[in-house]
Design an enzyme around this catalytic site. Structure first.
Site, PDB file in Angstrom:
ATOM      1  N   ASP A 128       0.868  -1.180   0.000  1.00 37.82           N
ATOM      2  CA  ASP A 128       0.000   0.000   0.000  1.00 37.82           C
ATOM      3  C   ASP A 128       0.905   1.230   0.000  1.00 37.82           C
ATOM      4  OD1 ASP A 128      -3.228   0.438   1.321  1.00 37.82           O
ATOM      5  OD2 ASP A 128      -1.898   2.110   0.827  1.00 37.82           O
ATOM      6  N   ASN A 130     -22.402   0.296  -1.870  1.00 39.07           N
ATOM      7  CA  ASN A 130     -21.931   1.355  -0.959  1.00 39.07           C
ATOM      8  C   ASN A 130     -21.500   0.775   0.384  1.00 39.07           C
ATOM      9  OD1 ASN A 130     -23.759   2.640  -3.069  1.00 39.07           O
ATOM     10  ND2 ASN A 130     -22.771   4.411  -2.150  1.00 39.07           N
ATOM     11  N   TYR A 181     -12.621   6.003 -13.870  1.00 35.48           N
ATOM     12  CA  TYR A 181     -12.640   5.021 -12.782  1.00 35.48           C
ATOM     13  C   TYR A 181     -13.441   3.783 -13.179  1.00 35.48           C
ATOM     14  CZ  TYR A 181     -13.895   2.991  -8.257  1.00 35.48           C
ATOM     15  OH  TYR A 181     -14.093   2.135  -7.212  1.00 35.48           O
TER      16      TYR A 181
HETATM   17  C1  UD2 Z   1     -20.387   5.362  -5.123  1.00 37.44           C
HETATM   18  C2  UD2 Z   1     -18.892   5.276  -4.942  1.00 37.44           C
HETATM   19  C3  UD2 Z   1     -18.176   5.804  -6.131  1.00 37.44           C
HETATM   20  C4  UD2 Z   1     -18.684   5.147  -7.395  1.00 37.44           C
HETATM   21  C5  UD2 Z   1     -20.193   5.309  -7.470  1.00 37.44           C
HETATM   22  C6  UD2 Z   1     -20.741   4.555  -8.650  1.00 37.44           C
HETATM   23  C7  UD2 Z   1     -18.361   5.486  -2.594  1.00 37.44           C
HETATM   24  C8  UD2 Z   1     -17.813   6.396  -1.556  1.00 37.44           C
HETATM   25  N1  UD2 Z   1     -18.486   6.039  -3.806  1.00 37.44           N
HETATM   26  O1  UD2 Z   1     -20.773   6.697  -5.189  1.00 37.44           O
HETATM   27  O2  UD2 Z   1     -16.795   5.542  -5.992  1.00 37.44           O
HETATM   28  O3  UD2 Z   1     -18.324   3.799  -7.365  1.00 37.44           O
HETATM   29  O4  UD2 Z   1     -20.803   4.751  -6.307  1.00 37.44           O
HETATM   30  O5  UD2 Z   1     -22.103   4.658  -8.693  1.00 37.44           O
HETATM   31  O6  UD2 Z   1     -18.616   4.332  -2.396  1.00 37.44           O
HETATM   32  N2  UD2 Z   1     -24.023  12.827  -0.770  1.00 37.44           N
HETATM   33  C9  UD2 Z   1     -24.510  13.948  -0.125  1.00 37.44           C
HETATM   34  N3  UD2 Z   1     -23.638  14.679   0.655  1.00 37.44           N
HETATM   35  C10 UD2 Z   1     -22.325  14.343   0.781  1.00 37.44           C
HETATM   36  C11 UD2 Z   1     -21.844  13.192   0.136  1.00 37.44           C
HETATM   37  C12 UD2 Z   1     -22.715  12.457  -0.652  1.00 37.44           C
HETATM   38  O7  UD2 Z   1     -25.683  14.286  -0.246  1.00 37.44           O
HETATM   39  O8  UD2 Z   1     -21.603  15.049   1.489  1.00 37.44           O
HETATM   40  C13 UD2 Z   1     -24.942  12.034  -1.586  1.00 37.44           C
HETATM   41  C14 UD2 Z   1     -24.415  11.866  -2.999  1.00 37.44           C
HETATM   42  O9  UD2 Z   1     -24.779  12.977  -3.777  1.00 37.44           O
HETATM   43  C15 UD2 Z   1     -25.075  10.574  -3.427  1.00 37.44           C
HETATM   44  C16 UD2 Z   1     -25.213   9.794  -2.101  1.00 37.44           C
HETATM   45  O10 UD2 Z   1     -25.041  10.736  -1.058  1.00 37.44           O
HETATM   46  O11 UD2 Z   1     -26.342  10.818  -3.960  1.00 37.44           O
HETATM   47  C17 UD2 Z   1     -24.162   8.709  -1.963  1.00 37.44           C
HETATM   48  O12 UD2 Z   1     -22.906   9.290  -2.218  1.00 37.44           O
HETATM   49  P1  UD2 Z   1     -21.544   8.474  -2.100  1.00 37.44           P
HETATM   50  O13 UD2 Z   1     -20.467   9.342  -2.641  1.00 37.44           O
HETATM   51  O14 UD2 Z   1     -21.398   7.929  -0.766  1.00 37.44           O
HETATM   52  O15 UD2 Z   1     -21.760   7.210  -3.022  1.00 37.44           O
HETATM   53  P2  UD2 Z   1     -22.158   7.065  -4.562  1.00 37.44           P
HETATM   54  O16 UD2 Z   1     -23.095   5.932  -4.629  1.00 37.44           O
HETATM   55  O17 UD2 Z   1     -22.609   8.321  -5.180  1.00 37.44           O
END
Ligand code: UD2
Length: 309
Positions: free
Chosen positions: A32, A175, A146
């Site tokens: 890592d 997630n 990605y």
């Molecule tokens: C996940 C993965 C990303 C990619 C994606 C593919 C994680 C951390 N990210 O993104 O790498 O694989 O899936 O679909 O696993 N949100 C808020 N406020 C914040 C942060 C997030 O409202 O401060 C919302 C964000 O806009 C989204 C939801 O929460 O609608 C989940 O966000 P996320 O970044 O945890 O995960 P995701 O599914 O968008």
């Protein structure tokens, strides 16, 4: 003692896996570069051998693989931030794809015989296709560098397996949340950010109306799935969703987290994040057919996570 390599083993998911492997009396080698992981994520144990190296250090990686003759190899090192890969598509491609293809080459050329090579991919490969739930046979639409690298590397891993007789399997994580997830970037998992805001009292930005859904899976369930997948013969050549099959919306998650922490989150509504997917949930039939069941519902997982913090 089984000898195991975990690239990215000091990261969130990798280090939780290393904990489990050490408990199972394995000899674990971790590579890592600590770009996202932390040394302190790793258990203190004489059975953990840590190398602070990037997986694009090809010469080092080749010597390590040939010298140690690992029985199991977990390819988990990656630049996990989608946003970073959009800003630096080529340098992240070297990590997210080239380095893993190189390791497959090392295995092939040196006729190494690991019992299994497991590559960790992401639900990102499904992109924004509205059809739900996402099964492994659902349409693939990788939108970011990605996701493109994750999908292409899955194919390399699976088909190297078929072409050259290497036992391989790949996972698509949904997630994942839980202890050791680093909340320090806006692209960290949303639950780690919420936990951080609850602890510090800082406001939490909800992008959009909070009705977006995700399939949140607790880290212990993820580690259990990984252990099952490497032990099982008939997983060779397949890709598996790793999730719960249950979707929860962000507003609901916030309210559960508030109950668990006995704190009130200060919520600020912002515009939806560009490129966000509104709804996501996995079909986990393929994994369930191996006898897998996610054991930790979101209410329990958030409580465990909060207690850990
Ligand atoms: C996940 C993965 C990303 C990619 C994606 C593919 C994680 C951390 N990210 O993104 O790498 O694989 O899936 O679909 O696993 N949100 C808020 N406020 C914040 C942060 C997030 O409202 O401060 C919302 C964000 O806009 C989204 C939801 O929460 O609608 C989940 O966000 P996320 O970044 O945890 O995960 P995701 O599914 O968008």
């Amino acid at each position: 003692m089984e000898k195991i390599l975990v690239t990215g083993g000091a990261g969130f998911i990798g280090s939780n896996l290393v904990d489990k492997l050490v408990q199972k009396d394995c000899e674990v080698y971790v590579v890592d570069d600590l770009s996202m992981g932390k040394r302190s994520n790793l258990p203190r144990s004489e059975h953990v051998h840590f190398f602070q190296r990037s997986i694009i250090d090809f010469d080092f990686m080749e010597k390590l693989l040939v010298r140690e003759q690992f029985e199991y190899i977990f390819l988990m090192a990656a630049v996990a931030s989608v946003a970073d890969t959009v800003v630096h598509p080529y340098s992240t491609h070297r990590v997210n794809q080239d380095a893993d293809v190189f390791l497959l080459e090392v295995i092939r050329k040196n006729n190494l015989k690991p019992k299994k090579v497991l590559f960790t991919s992401s639900a990102a490969v499904y992109g924004d296709d509205p059809q739900l739930p996402k099964g492994e046979m659902s349409r693939i639409n990788p939108l970011s560098p990605y996701a493109i690298d994750k999908y292409a590397t899955e194919r390399f891993v699976i088909n190297y397996g078929k072409l050259y007789g290497i036992n391989t399997v790949a996972t698509r994580f949904f997630n994942v949340y839980g202890p050791k997830q680093n909340p320090k970037s806006p692209y960290s998992g949303v639950l780690s950010i919420i936990a951080d805001c609850l602890s510090s009292g800082s406001p939490f930005n909800v992008f959009g109306d909070g009705e977006q859904t995700r399939d949140f899976v607790y880290i212990d369930d993820v580690v259990a799935a990984l252990m099952l997948l490497i032990r099982s013969e008939n997983t060779n050549g397949y890709v598996y969703n790793v999730a719960t099959g249950i979707s929860t919306d962000l507003n609901e998650v916030i309210s559960i987290f508030e109950k668990v922490s006995e704190k009130k989150l200060t919520v600020v509504h912002k515009d939806p994040r560009k490129g966000d997917i509104k709804y996501s949930v996995a079909d986990v039939t393929r994994l369930s057919n191996l006898g897998y069941e996610a054991m930790v519902p979101i209410t329990v997982g958030l409580r465990r996570y909060w207690n850990f913090l």
